[in-house]
Design an enzyme around this catalytic site. Structure first.
Site, PDB file in Angstrom:
ATOM      1  N   GLU A 147       0.829  -1.206   0.000  1.00  0.00           N
ATOM      2  CA  GLU A 147       0.000   0.000   0.000  1.00  0.00           C
ATOM      3  C   GLU A 147       0.865   1.258   0.000  1.00  0.00           C
ATOM      4  OE1 GLU A 147      -4.294  -0.753   1.183  1.00  0.00           O
ATOM      5  OE2 GLU A 147      -3.196  -0.936   3.083  1.00  0.00           O
ATOM      6  N   GLU A 180      -4.633  -8.995   2.853  1.00  0.00           N
ATOM      7  CA  GLU A 180      -5.677  -8.688   3.830  1.00  0.00           C
ATOM      8  C   GLU A 180      -6.867  -9.631   3.759  1.00  0.00           C
ATOM      9  OE1 GLU A 180      -3.151  -5.080   3.670  1.00  0.00           O
ATOM     10  OE2 GLU A 180      -3.934  -6.512   2.199  1.00  0.00           O
TER      11      GLU A 180
END
Length: 274
Positions: free
Chosen positions: A128, A148
């Site tokens: 990210e 995730e």
């Protein structure tokens, strides 16, 4: 002095800051946890971006990791400050609830070019952060991915928005929905990173790219970066209009005159941000 001869200053216990000429080098330094994101690390990153924006002597930023890894994502225990983060860091987060998002480049875009030098793990929160950088270099054994969903979580650092804008949507959705790891070669093939280099040389290559940027006119560099991001979601007509608004003022600067003069005189230009 830093390990490459740079000058060390600032930072926190989990984030090293040093200068290599006109380049600010931010090193995630929590190798025992594969540089997982702790509160001291996030505060250090945040302050590094602020320093780069405010110091006109800094022309580029390189972000990397210590100990052979870039970043293995969020460390929830450390973020909560359990036995690791001092009260001063919790106070910083309380004073600015968006600090961690700015640190991860979710809510902040530095005006100077940011180059990622990746070795080893660059997954979850690491991938990210990567999406907030401008130029990306990785060692051939580096690993990427957004894990995730495998943990029943959501990649809330911006990936469902930014990834599809940076790589083809089919690849973005595969990465987001499978939670599988990607090699450096595959990451390069889908456009997530720009260069794959031998292991252990990503930082050297990133600093080499930074030096090339540093040799250019800083006002021009910053205007070009701003224009690229400003026009990304515009129509072509609106984007071309915006480009003129950004670009024409650069031609009126003393730096532009110096660039032309240095070319004619066959010498390196001396830019003064004027």
């Amino acid at each position: 002095m830093g390990p490459s001869g740079g000058t060390e200053h600032g930072g926190t216990e989990h984030l090293d800051v040093r200068r290599e000429g006109a380049t600010l080098v931010l090193t995630l330094n929590r190798p025992e946890a594969k540089n997982a994101l702790s509160l001291p690390l996030l505060v250090g990153l945040h302050d590094g971006w602020v320093e780069a924006d405010e110091d006109d002597g800094i022309r580029s930023v390189v972000v990397t990791g210590a100990g052979g890894d870039f970043c293995a994502g969020m460390d929830l225990k450390a973020l909560a400050g359990r036995g690791m983060a001092g009260e001063q860091y919790r106070d910083r987060l309380k004073a600015d609830p968006d600090l961690h998002w700015k640190a991860m480049l979710r809510h902040h875009r530095p005006r100077k070019p940011v180059i990622a030098a990746v070795e080893g793990h660059c997954v979850a929160g690491g991938t990210e952060i990567l999406q907030g950088t401008d130029i990306r270099v990785a060692g051939e054994s580096a690993t990427f991915g957004l894990f995730e969903v495998k943990r029943g979580l959501f990649p809330i650092g911006g990936s469902t928005v930014r990834l599809q804008r940076q790589i083809p949507r089919t690849h973005a959705l595969e990465m987001l929905l499978t939670g599988r790891p990607y090699s450096a070669a595959e990451a390069a093939s889908i456009g997530l990173i720009g260069q794959v280099v031998p292991d252990g040389t990503a930082l050297d290559k990133a600093l080499e790219v930074a030096e090339q940027i540093n040799a250019c006119g800083p006002l021009a560099v910053e205007a070009v970066k701003a224009s690229v991001y400003e026009t990304a979601e515009m129509t072509e007509t609106d984007g071309l209009k915006s480009e003129l608004e950004r670009g024409w003022p650069v031609f009126a600067t003393e730096d532009a005159k110096e660039g032309a003069k240095a070319f004619a005189e066959k010498r390196p230009p001396v830019y003064r941000r004027a």
